[in-house]
Design a protein around this motif. Structure first.
Motif, short mmCIF file in Angstrom:
data_model
loop_
_atom_site.label_atom_id
_atom_site.label_comp_id
_atom_site.label_asym_id
_atom_site.label_seq_id
_atom_site.Cartn_x
_atom_site.Cartn_y
_atom_site.Cartn_z
N PRO A 108 -51.88 117.49 -5.74
CA PRO A 108 -52.48 117.16 -4.45
C PRO A 108 -51.57 117.29 -3.24
O PRO A 108 -52.05 117.22 -2.11
CB PRO A 108 -52.89 115.69 -4.63
N GLN A 109 -50.27 117.50 -3.46
CA GLN A 109 -49.35 117.51 -2.33
C GLN A 109 -48.30 118.61 -2.43
O GLN A 109 -47.83 118.95 -3.51
CB GLN A 109 -48.64 116.15 -2.21
N ILE A 110 -47.94 119.13 -1.27
CA ILE A 110 -46.82 120.07 -1.12
C ILE A 110 -45.78 119.38 -0.24
O ILE A 110 -46.12 118.82 0.81
CB ILE A 110 -47.28 121.38 -0.45
N LEU A 111 -44.54 119.40 -0.68
CA LEU A 111 -43.48 118.73 0.07
C LEU A 111 -42.53 119.75 0.71
O LEU A 111 -41.96 120.59 0.02
CB LEU A 111 -42.68 117.80 -0.85
N PHE A 112 -42.39 119.65 2.03
CA PHE A 112 -41.40 120.41 2.78
C PHE A 112 -40.31 119.45 3.26
O PHE A 112 -40.61 118.32 3.65
CB PHE A 112 -42.03 121.06 4.02
#
Length: 321
Positions: free
Chosen positions: A269-273
């Motif tokens: 559910p999430q993409i981390l930058f």
């Protein structure tokens, strides 16, 4: 030949040895005993095989009655600034058995490591601080560097892939699915192609050369292409973005949308930058997502004149990415 250093300290019950391939089993045992974490010998051998930099074994272990009781981990990296390359080190994997804490072992091991770094031409050591490392490094007179900015990008899916990663019966299946889907987007000769793109030479940064990417294969990461933009990513319980290359902003925007679709296929559910303030990608993310203050990066310099104000840091610089 194993390089061994035994520091003569009056009435000290400790011996200090430089890390070697033969001593990696002691690092492995400390991980297990202190963190209850199983770390494979293959992982440690790959992580601490830094011969690609021209420098090897820059950190130390402490022993009590022949038993390993503390470790100060660090790995060398090649930086570039204004077209000139130089050596730095990143500290990590520091640990001490509870019965031997508050005895000055962290400081002693750190100072031994710094002395060796200096003899090898390393210009400074740095770390992505946790709360514990921040306080321990403060005692060693470290300076505060940039604070990174993090961004969570939602993919719009339920976290079934994240759940699968936690279940023994489904974890291996999800890893295989991730590898299969990543392979579709993985760029052939991605490391070589990444290296040919002109760098922001005015910034001090890790030199993302082919040898660096070849070294980083001890973790499951890949250089993928989405809409003409190149994303260096890891897919585990989330999608982590180590670095991004793009020539036009629309490539970044479209690439993130494709990355979201990959997240949906994997149930992540999430993409981390994680970005440096003032970088192009940071400024775009700040204008489209709610950011948060992330890692504080600290450093200890061995010489003057290092351009820390021009330091650009990427998530992929982290030793465990």
């Amino acid at each position: 030949m194993c390089l061994c250093i035994i520091v003569a300290m009056e009435h000290s019950p400790y011996e200090y040895h430089i890390l070697s391939n033969a001593r990696l089993k002691d690092v492995q045992s400390l991980f297990q005993e202190i963190f209850s974490k199983r770390v494979s010998m293959e992982y440690l051998q790959a992580k601490y095989n830094t011969s690609w930099t021209g420098v090897q074994n820059i950190c130390f272990l402490a022993y009590h009655s022949g038993k390993p009781v503390a470790f100060y981990g660090a790995t060398p990296q090649i930086f570039i600034h204004q077209g000139k390359q130089f050596l730095v080190a990143q500290a990590g994997d520091s640990m001490t058995l509870p019965a031997h804490q508050r005895k000055g072992l962290h400081k002693k091991l750190a100072l031994l490591s710094y002395a060796r770094m200096q003899t090898l031409g390393i210009r400074f050591v740095y770390a992505f601080h946790s709360e514990n490392t921040y306080h321990s490094c403060k005692k060693l007179n470290w300076k505060e560097g940039p604070r990174m900015r993090g961004f969570w990008v939602k993919t719009g899916t339920l976290p079934w892939g994240k759940v699968a990663r936690r279940l023994p019966g489904l974890k291996a299946w999800h890893k295989r699915r991730s590898a299969r889907l990543l392979k579709v987007h993985t760029l052939n000769n991605g490391a070589e192609k990444w290296s040919t793109i002109p760098k922001q030479v005015e910034k001090m940064q890790v030199d993302y050369r082919s040898a660096f990417f070849a070294y980083k294969t001890f973790t499951p990461n890949a250089i993928c292409e989405f809409s003409g933009a190149r994303f260096w990513i890891k897919c585990e319980s989330i999608i982590s973005v180590g670095a991004v290359q793009f020539e036009r902003l629309e490539q970044l925007v479209s690439g993130i949308e494709e990355l979201k679709r990959l997240g949906k296929k994997l149930g992540l559910p999430q993409i981390l930058f994680q970005t440096t303030r003032g970088s192009v990608i940071n400024e775009w993310l700040e204008s489209h997502y709610t950011g948060f203050d992330s890692w504080l990066v600290g450093y200890f310099a061995f010489e003057e004149g290092i351009p820390f104000t021009d330091w650009q840091i990427s998530f992929g610089d982290l030793d465990t990415f």
